[in-house]
Design a protein around this motif. Structure first.
Motif, mmCIF file in Angstrom:
data_model
loop_
_atom_site.group_PDB
_atom_site.id
_atom_site.type_symbol
_atom_site.label_atom_id
_atom_site.label_comp_id
_atom_site.label_asym_id
_atom_site.label_seq_id
_atom_site.Cartn_x
_atom_site.Cartn_y
_atom_site.Cartn_z
ATOM 1 N N ILE A 25 24.846 52.657 33.087
ATOM 2 C CA ILE A 25 25.213 51.515 33.575
ATOM 3 C C ILE A 25 26.819 51.070 32.972
ATOM 4 C CG2 ILE A 25 24.711 48.820 33.248
ATOM 5 C CD1 ILE A 25 21.884 49.679 33.256
ATOM 6 N N SER A 26 27.625 51.153 33.987
ATOM 7 C CA SER A 26 29.107 51.311 33.707
ATOM 8 C C SER A 26 29.750 49.837 34.535
ATOM 9 C CB SER A 26 29.766 52.513 33.955
ATOM 10 O OG SER A 26 29.663 52.862 35.471
ATOM 11 N N PRO A 27 31.016 49.841 34.163
ATOM 12 C CA PRO A 27 31.843 48.653 35.124
ATOM 13 C C PRO A 27 32.345 49.076 36.371
ATOM 14 C CG PRO A 27 33.227 49.743 33.174
ATOM 15 C CD PRO A 27 31.841 50.344 33.180
ATOM 16 N N GLN A 28 31.767 50.249 36.990
ATOM 17 C CA GLN A 28 32.335 50.945 38.189
ATOM 18 C C GLN A 28 31.675 49.804 39.167
ATOM 19 O OE1 GLN A 28 31.118 55.127 38.389
ATOM 20 N NE2 GLN A 28 33.388 55.609 38.271
ATOM 21 N N GLY A 29 32.694 49.432 40.099
ATOM 22 C CA GLY A 29 32.011 48.522 41.438
ATOM 23 C C GLY A 29 32.064 47.118 40.706
ATOM 24 N N LEU A 30 32.469 46.571 39.506
ATOM 25 C CA LEU A 30 32.268 45.317 39.164
ATOM 26 C C LEU A 30 33.776 44.847 38.956
ATOM 27 C CD1 LEU A 30 29.639 45.701 36.401
ATOM 28 C CD2 LEU A 30 29.588 44.565 38.472
ATOM 29 N N ALA A 31 34.066 43.422 39.184
ATOM 30 C CA ALA A 31 35.376 42.882 38.913
ATOM 31 C C ALA A 31 35.612 43.194 37.346
ATOM 32 C CB ALA A 31 35.382 41.320 38.954
ATOM 33 N N CYS A 32 36.899 43.816 37.015
ATOM 34 C CA CYS A 32 37.238 44.194 35.802
ATOM 35 C C CYS A 32 38.565 43.538 35.608
ATOM 36 C CB CYS A 32 37.165 45.844 35.489
ATOM 37 S SG CYS A 32 35.551 46.531 35.754
ATOM 38 N N ILE A 33 38.861 43.559 33.911
ATOM 39 C CA ILE A 33 40.316 43.277 33.452
ATOM 40 C C ILE A 33 40.530 44.298 32.459
ATOM 41 C CG2 ILE A 33 40.137 40.761 34.003
ATOM 42 C CD1 ILE A 33 39.740 40.583 30.934
ATOM 43 N N ALA A 34 41.842 44.579 32.401
ATOM 44 C CA ALA A 34 42.151 45.582 31.577
ATOM 45 C C ALA A 34 41.857 44.946 29.881
ATOM 46 C CB ALA A 34 43.633 46.195 31.552
ATOM 47 N N CYS A 35 41.491 45.821 28.992
ATOM 48 C CA CYS A 35 41.310 45.685 27.700
ATOM 49 C C CYS A 35 42.608 45.271 27.091
ATOM 50 C CB CYS A 35 40.766 46.778 27.114
ATOM 51 S SG CYS A 35 40.448 46.649 25.352
ATOM 52 N N PRO A 36 42.828 44.333 26.222
ATOM 53 C CA PRO A 36 44.176 44.105 25.714
ATOM 54 C C PRO A 36 44.560 45.152 24.797
ATOM 55 C CG PRO A 36 42.896 42.034 25.836
ATOM 56 C CD PRO A 36 42.044 43.237 26.166
ATOM 57 N N TYR B 27 43.649 48.388 24.807
ATOM 58 C CA TYR B 27 43.475 49.773 25.464
ATOM 59 C C TYR B 27 43.459 49.593 26.922
ATOM 60 C CZ TYR B 27 41.252 54.555 25.230
ATOM 61 O OH TYR B 27 40.884 55.564 25.347
ATOM 62 N N PRO B 28 44.446 49.388 27.536
ATOM 63 C CA PRO B 28 44.636 49.015 29.030
ATOM 64 C C PRO B 28 43.811 50.138 29.724
ATOM 65 C CG PRO B 28 46.790 49.330 28.154
ATOM 66 C CD PRO B 28 45.945 49.548 27.171
ATOM 67 N N GLU B 29 43.501 51.253 29.546
ATOM 68 C CA GLU B 29 42.629 52.274 30.215
ATOM 69 C C GLU B 29 41.301 51.794 30.458
ATOM 70 O OE1 GLU B 29 44.780 53.356 27.843
ATOM 71 O OE2 GLU B 29 46.523 54.017 28.702
ATOM 72 N N ILE B 30 40.635 51.178 29.457
ATOM 73 C CA ILE B 30 39.520 50.359 29.571
ATOM 74 C C ILE B 30 39.428 49.450 30.245
ATOM 75 C CG2 ILE B 30 37.602 49.669 28.104
ATOM 76 C CD1 ILE B 30 37.982 52.559 27.389
ATOM 77 N N ARG B 31 38.599 49.368 31.288
ATOM 78 C CA ARG B 31 38.455 48.361 32.219
ATOM 79 C C ARG B 31 37.188 47.545 31.731
ATOM 80 N NH1 ARG B 31 42.500 46.759 34.565
ATOM 81 N NH2 ARG B 31 41.453 45.959 36.003
ATOM 82 N N LEU B 32 37.430 46.201 31.550
ATOM 83 C CA LEU B 32 36.228 45.330 30.831
ATOM 84 C C LEU B 32 35.700 44.622 32.165
ATOM 85 C CD1 LEU B 32 37.858 43.987 27.575
ATOM 86 C CD2 LEU B 32 36.343 46.171 28.015
ATOM 87 N N ALA B 33 34.285 44.678 32.277
ATOM 88 C CA ALA B 33 33.722 43.753 33.249
ATOM 89 C C ALA B 33 33.587 42.341 33.087
ATOM 90 C CB ALA B 33 32.108 44.374 33.523
ATOM 91 N N VAL B 34 34.048 41.886 34.276
ATOM 92 C CA VAL B 34 33.950 40.110 33.795
ATOM 93 C C VAL B 34 32.475 39.529 34.515
ATOM 94 C CG1 VAL B 34 34.904 38.198 34.687
ATOM 95 C CG2 VAL B 34 36.468 40.031 34.547
ATOM 96 N N SER B 35 31.930 38.956 33.475
ATOM 97 C CA SER B 35 30.510 38.490 33.730
ATOM 98 C C SER B 35 29.595 39.400 34.346
ATOM 99 C CB SER B 35 30.394 37.411 34.733
ATOM 100 O OG SER B 35 31.396 36.396 34.281
#
Length: 107
Positions: free
Chosen positions: A38-49, A51-59
């Motif tokens: 279960i990963s953030p792939q396919g979800l709306a994401c923002i860059a981790c402040p 560590y911008p390579e990490i994409r953080l899922a929104v909601s």
């Protein structure tokens, strides 16, 4: 056994978390287990402040609930404690289930 691995860090990133989880999933599959990441792939994401390579899922809560209800895992491992990992933890706690998070890495 059905095993869910939850991580805010996943491909196309290249880091220790992704490499370790990919190898873990491959090994578990080779041993006959059914694994779902279960990963953030396919979800709306923002860059981790920090560590911008990490994409953080929104909601990610609804996505997490759909994935886990459909998969019905026997075990859940939460590899990261970002938004996705926290959503999985909330899902487990809301169902009196157990989840496993590793201790934080030094550094």
């Amino acid at each position: 056994m059905r095993i869910a691995l939850a991580s805010d860090a996943w491909t196309p990133q290249t880091n220790g978390v992704v490499t370790t989880l990919r190898c873990t999933a491959e090994t578990l599959t080779a041993l006959g287990h059914e694994v779902r990441v279960i990963s953030p792939q396919g979800l709306a994401c923002i860059a981790c402040p920090s560590y911008p390579e990490i994409r953080l899922a929104v909601s990610p809560g609804a996505h997490v609930a759909r994935q886990l209800k459909a998969f019905r895992p026997h075990a859940i491992h939460i590899a990261t404690e970002g938004p996705l990992g926290l959503a999985v933890r909330r899902y487990c706690r809301g169902r009196a289930g157990r989840s496993r998070s590793p201790p934080p890495t030094p550094g």
